[in-house]
Write an enzyme that holds these catalytic residues in place. Structure first.
Site, PDB file in Angstrom:
ATOM      1  N   GLU A 173       3.230  13.136 -53.560  1.00  0.00           N
ATOM      2  CA  GLU A 173       3.921  13.753 -52.591  1.00  0.00           C
ATOM      3  C   GLU A 173       5.042  13.334 -51.938  1.00  0.00           C
ATOM      4  O   GLU A 173       5.718  13.831 -50.971  1.00  0.00           O
ATOM      5  CB  GLU A 173       2.844  14.347 -51.525  1.00  0.00           C
ATOM      6  CG  GLU A 173       1.712  15.206 -52.052  1.00  0.00           C
ATOM      7  CD  GLU A 173       0.808  14.672 -52.602  1.00  0.00           C
ATOM      8  OE1 GLU A 173      -0.587  15.239 -52.817  1.00  0.00           O
ATOM      9  OE2 GLU A 173       0.989  13.437 -53.112  1.00  0.00           O
ATOM     10  N   THR A 206       0.224  17.564 -59.182  1.00  0.00           N
ATOM     11  CA  THR A 206      -0.690  16.382 -58.789  1.00  0.00           C
ATOM     12  C   THR A 206      -1.789  16.780 -59.300  1.00  0.00           C
ATOM     13  O   THR A 206      -2.164  17.785 -59.427  1.00  0.00           O
ATOM     14  CB  THR A 206      -0.852  16.227 -57.265  1.00  0.00           C
ATOM     15  OG1 THR A 206      -1.650  17.356 -56.963  1.00  0.00           O
ATOM     16  CG2 THR A 206       0.466  16.087 -56.632  1.00  0.00           C
ATOM     17  N   TRP A 250     -18.555   1.183 -43.160  1.00  0.00           N
ATOM     18  CA  TRP A 250     -17.734   1.504 -44.231  1.00  0.00           C
ATOM     19  C   TRP A 250     -17.334   0.536 -45.118  1.00  0.00           C
ATOM     20  O   TRP A 250     -17.016  -0.466 -44.609  1.00  0.00           O
ATOM     21  CB  TRP A 250     -16.360   2.261 -43.549  1.00  0.00           C
ATOM     22  CG  TRP A 250     -16.667   3.868 -43.048  1.00  0.00           C
ATOM     23  CD1 TRP A 250     -17.861   4.602 -42.796  1.00  0.00           C
ATOM     24  CD2 TRP A 250     -15.614   4.821 -43.010  1.00  0.00           C
ATOM     25  NE1 TRP A 250     -17.467   5.700 -42.371  1.00  0.00           N
ATOM     26  CE2 TRP A 250     -16.399   5.962 -42.563  1.00  0.00           C
ATOM     27  CE3 TRP A 250     -14.341   4.715 -43.251  1.00  0.00           C
ATOM     28  CZ2 TRP A 250     -15.476   7.084 -42.226  1.00  0.00           C
ATOM     29  CZ3 TRP A 250     -13.383   5.947 -42.762  1.00  0.00           C
ATOM     30  CH2 TRP A 250     -14.215   7.058 -42.479  1.00  0.00           C
ATOM     31  N   LYS A 255     -19.898   4.580 -47.768  1.00  0.00           N
ATOM     32  CA  LYS A 255     -20.665   4.758 -46.573  1.00  0.00           C
ATOM     33  C   LYS A 255     -22.081   4.365 -46.680  1.00  0.00           C
ATOM     34  O   LYS A 255     -22.744   4.935 -47.025  1.00  0.00           O
ATOM     35  CB  LYS A 255     -20.573   5.923 -45.741  1.00  0.00           C
ATOM     36  CG  LYS A 255     -19.120   6.465 -45.668  1.00  0.00           C
ATOM     37  CD  LYS A 255     -18.891   8.244 -45.367  1.00  0.00           C
ATOM     38  CE  LYS A 255     -17.629   8.642 -45.523  1.00  0.00           C
ATOM     39  NZ  LYS A 255     -16.843   8.472 -46.645  1.00  0.00           N
TER      40      LYS A 255
END
Length: 548
Positions: free
Chosen positions: A336, A189, A451, A446
């Site tokens: 994954e 990855t 958020w 943020k």
């Protein structure tokens, strides 16, 4: 109380889920279908393809490859690579699909970390290997891959050239049975910090993923991606999560497959037309690149179905594709996860929907595919309700998830905290089980105690008629903590200023689509948005460039 097990019969065959079993049906279903090398024009029947797998297995074993050894491949998307997808794991070795777009020092790191024994390397990557050959500590030999009828000599000693070796090899190989939990593949990855991390998958996991993907691509009336008449062409590198696992499905089904070699818009478009391609998959930036090509303007894309993954499909790109006749869908997963976790799920009345309704459905992250158990959790690890509003980290369980990172126990433990794989994505799930990814945890902005999703802002910006692609990142701000900043590409001949962007987004604030603090503080127009080695938007690099 102990579970009751099936008592084994003396002569019963304990059928292991091995990659070789995927080949059993390919020739019987293929008919006249071919596997096409788009860059050379070579065509193989399925019987020839299977014979070549047997020949390759003999070549590999003659070169000294044993069960448990690792064989690395550096190639473009070719039928050769597809042969490696089968022959290498079928002899009990591990296929390492090397990311050829990594920096040389990272290529060296991944090859040493995977402990590669034999390397198959294409002409285009011979200079790279010649440059780093002395740093590869475990490699014992090389096989040269070439598209030329008369290959030039490699700049270092090799076992031989691929086609010449296959031509002299035996046509049959007795592929053994072994434990289905044996590692079949590994790749790395591209994380945002530190060295790439190795993930690995067993034969059992890849077979189960193949079966689930085959079901998923045919079980929805309005998303029939892979059928007997389909013509498949990947536009996702085969080194990236086995080209999302689709080559295994296409081969099992005996479909016509077209492998384009190196990705270039003109050649992709030519193959789409001449080979009558019906299904492809890619990241959004590749689809945008194809649509923006000058040659694309004269092409009728009706009948082309494209599964988008790797990054969020924006409403702007989805609308542009649908208007050109391309049926686009969203797929979600990670390196994954092998990678499939969820896909678009169109309702039965989708054909009656307006364009805007179609767009909204197709950009949603979708429903989990069969055998996937998906939840969202808060920062304390508690499950959150599926009400479409509560947002938390997406965690999953399914039989094809990597069991950890290769030789990195601490990171593996973090990945699998509390027995669930942690995706690092923030999302919500509604009562109908539809997932909507809101952002990567590391990319959430943020600002002012709130958020804000960078994906939501990008999606809205993408709807500006003169903007092609947008990337939004958060940068430190003394007053607000962070503020959003945008980088965009615009359509040919168009000009878009920051004031134009604000004027476009202000009504969206008034209509309640976003809060006013989600309007970016700045907008930079660029020729090309930075991408990672697998075509995703590189927000780490964008942050660095904007900060400078």
């Amino acid at each position: 109380m102990a579970v009751k097990l099936i008592p084994p019969a003396d002569d019963a065959y304990n059928y292991p889920l091995l990659i070789k079993q995927l080949l059993l049906s390919s020739e019987r279903y293929a008919g006249d279908n071919e596997i096409v090398a788009g860059n050379t024009g070579k065509r193989y029947s399925y019987s020839e393809f299977i014979e070549r797998i047997h020949r390759l297995a003999n070549v590999l074993t003659e070169a000294g490859v044993k069960e448990g050894d690792t064989v690395a491949v550096l190639d473009w998307d070719t039928p050769r690579y597809l042969e490696c997808f089968f022959a290498i794991p079928m002899i009990g070795a591990v296929l390492h699909t090397v990311n050829v777009r990594l920096a040389p020092d990272q290529v060296v790191y991944t090859m040493n970390h995977a402990a590669d024994d034999l390397v198959l390397v294409h002409d285009d990557f011979l200079p790279l290997i010649a440059q780093v050959k002395d740093q590869l500590t475990t490699v014992k030999g090389y096989i040269h891959l070439s598209d030329d009828a008369e290959p030039k000599a490699a700049p270092f000693e090799v076992v031989g050239e691929y086609e010449q070796l296959l031509a002299g090899a035996l046509t049959e190989f007795d592929f053994p049975d072994f434990d289905e939990n044996a590692i079949a593949t590994t790749f790395y990855t591209t994380g945002t910090t530190g060295n790439p991390k190795g993930v690995f998958f067993s034969h059992r996991q890849l077979v189960l993923h193949t079966l689930a993907l085959a079901a998923t691509t045919s079980m929805n009336d309005n998303m029939q991606l892979l059928q007997a008449s389909s013509v498949y062409m990947p536009i996702t590198p085969m080194f990236h999560v086995h080209a999302w696992g689709v080559p295994y499905v296409a081969t099992m089904m005996g479909l016509k497959q077209v492998y384009p070699g190196r990705y270039e818009p003109a050649s992709l478009l030519k193959l789409f037309v001449t080979e009558k391609v019906t299904f492809s998959h890619c990241v959004p930036t590749i689809l945008q690149m194809v649509l923006s090509s000058e040659k694309a303007k004269a092409i009728d894309f009706s009948g082309w179905q494209v599964l988008i993954g790797g990054s969020a499909l924006t409403e702007g790109l989805a609308r542009a594709a649908l208007e050109r006749g391309i049926q686009v869908y969203t797929g979600y997963g990670m390196s994954e996860t092998c990678p499939l976790l969820s896909t678009t799920w169109l309702p039965l009345d989708a054909a009656d929907m307006s364009l805007e309704q179609q767009v909204r459905e197709r950009v949603r992250t979708g429903k989990p595919v069969p055998l996937v158990n998906m939840r969202i959790i808060d920062s304390n690890g508690r499950f959150l309700p599926h009400n479409g509003e509560d947002m938390g980290e997406v965690v999953v369980r399914t039989p094809w998830l990597t069991q950890g990172y290769l030789n990195e126990p601490a990171k593996s433990e973090e990945l699998w905290a509390n027995g669930w794989m942690h995706t690092g994505d923030v999302g919500s799930i509604d009562a109908g089980y539809t997932l909507q990814i809101r952002d990567r945890i590391k990319d959430v902005i943020k600002t002012g105690g709130e958020w804000v999703s960078s994906l939501d802002i990008e999606n809205l910006i993408s709807q500006h008629p003169d903007i092609e692609l947008a990337a939004v990142v958060g940068l430190p701000d003394a007053e607000w903590g962070e503020r959003p900043h945008a980088v965009v590409t615009v359509r040919s001949g168009a000009q878009v200023s920051y004031d134009d962007l604000v004027a476009f987004m202000t009504p969206l604030v008034d209509e309640g689509h976003i809060e006013k603090w989600a309007i970016p503080d700045t907008m930079k127009v660029v020729d090309e948005i930075p991408r990672t080695s697998v075509g995703k938007i590189d927000k780490k690099l964008i942050r660095s460039q904007l900060a400078e």
